[in-house]
Design an enzyme around this catalytic site. Structure first.
Site, PDB file in Angstrom:
ATOM      1  N   ASP A 144       0.822  -1.217   0.000  1.00  0.00           N
ATOM      2  CA  ASP A 144       0.000   0.000   0.000  1.00  0.00           C
ATOM      3  C   ASP A 144       0.854   1.263   0.000  1.00  0.00           C
ATOM      4  OD1 ASP A 144      -2.204  -1.655   0.169  1.00  0.00           O
ATOM      5  OD2 ASP A 144      -2.354  -1.478   2.351  1.00  0.00           O
ATOM      6  N   LYS A 145       0.258   2.340  -0.443  1.00  0.00           N
ATOM      7  CA  LYS A 145       0.945   3.630  -0.500  1.00  0.00           C
ATOM      8  C   LYS A 145       1.587   3.986   0.837  1.00  0.00           C
ATOM      9  CE  LYS A 145       0.084   8.589  -1.168  1.00  0.00           C
ATOM     10  NZ  LYS A 145      -0.930   9.627  -1.470  1.00  0.00           N
TER      11      LYS A 145
END
Length: 341
Positions: A144-145
């Site tokens: 994820d970011k």
């Protein structure tokens, strides 16, 4: 543009679908995944006994003569960007990087630039043999970011095919470090009553569910027990913080790798990740359980406290076993230091 021709015969007892038969019998040296074969079929690049075939569901007979025309890889539409990278390892076939929190892995409509792939394209400076027909890095797994840590990308179809097969078969080793709300314990009767939960030797928590997009919030994943994708996470508490315990450092190991898997699984068992705005990791902490420094550090941590700390796999070309570790980033290391104060 140049091209290469791959020829072979369908072997005994072929699968009922053409794409499956081609994927099974195509020479390993061609490094063509089933997805790539499906695209080549759609493009009319595959002939069966001299006749173009485009239907992936078509039947195929033993001994059929196959010819696949593979065009030379073309430049990617993604723009290279000069973004610094923390490179852990690199050779002619693959690269392992330590992604910082805040960086998206692959361009998407909302984030067309500033991604890891943009940075890798600049780093490679055109020295890619192509993945899926395009000169771009082959990303076989994502984080994820707002999650930091280790990620491997392929430089060629052969490496991409080999890595993808390992991740699909769940043989790649992946361990994450997370700070959770509360400490998951085998002695907790509440957690033992949660559906999908079991405990293994050494107090390892095993979470087994299905995961799918949430019905009402498309940005979230939801725990299901049918009609989703099989997901298994193992978690073990390493360190506890607070009196009473209100936070914990937990090692999470992935058997499968689904979107948001650790975040949604830990929330499912009542131990969401600290700082996670999507899965409820911002619940109020007991004012007296931690020192003022620790409490302030926990309250102001601005992302989900999750780091991909370990990555292991078999090198897709040499066969050598590879294993990499990445230390905690500064923000998580400082968080733990403050929680220990």
């Amino acid at each position: 543009m140049g091209s290469s021709i791959i020829t072979f015969a369908v072997q005994i007892d072929p699968p009922t679908r053409l794409d499956k038969a081609l994927s099974r019998d195509v020479p390993e040296s061609a490094s063509l995944s089933r997805t790539r074969i499906a695209k080549l079929l759609e493009a009319g690049a595959i002939t069966i006994n001299g006749t173009v075939q485009t239907d992936p569901k078509a039947k195929i007979a033993e001994g059929a003569q196959i010819e696949i025309t593979v065009e030379e890889a073309v430049d990617s539409h993604i723009e290279p960007e000069n973004i610094p990278l923390d490179i852990i390892y690199e050779d002619d076939d693959l690269i392992v990087v330590n992604k910082p929190a805040g960086m998206v892995v692959h361009p998407a409509p909302g984030t067309p630039s500033g991604t890891l792939v943009n940075a890798l394209l600049h780093h490679f400076a055109g020295k890619l043999s192509g993945v899926g027909g395009s000169k771009r890095p082959g990303v076989v797994h994502r984080i994820d970011k707002e999650t930091s840590g280790l990620l491997v990308a392929a430089k060629s179809d052969a490496a991409h095919h080999g890595l993808a097969a390992q991740f699909a078969a769940h043989t790649a080793e992946r361990a994450y470090l997370a700070v959770t709300q509360g400490a998951p314990e085998a002695s907790d009767p509440r957690i033992r009553g949660v559906r999908g939960v079991s405990f293994e030797t050494g107090g390892v928590l095993k979470i087994t569910t299905q995961l799918a997009r949430h019905k009402h919030d498309r940005q979230r994943q939801a725990v299901l027990f049918e009609h989703g994708r099989h997901a298994v996470t193992r978690a073990k508490t390493i360190e506890r913080f607070g009196n009473p315990n209100c936070l914990a450092l937990v090692e999470c190991r992935l058997e499968t790798g689904r979107t948001h898997q650790i975040r949604v699984h830990m929330a499912h068992v009542g131990h969401g990740l600290l700082g996670d705005p999507t899965y409820g990791g911002r619940r109020k902490l007991p004012a007296k359980a931690l020192s003022e420094v620790g409490l302030e550090a926990a309250k102001t941590f601005t992302r989900q406290a999750l780091h991909a700390a370990l990555l292991g796999f078999e090198h897709p070309i040499s066969g050598e076993m590879m294993r990499f570790e990445a230390e905690l980033p500064d923000d998580m290391a400082q968080l733990l230091q403050n929680l220990r104060s």
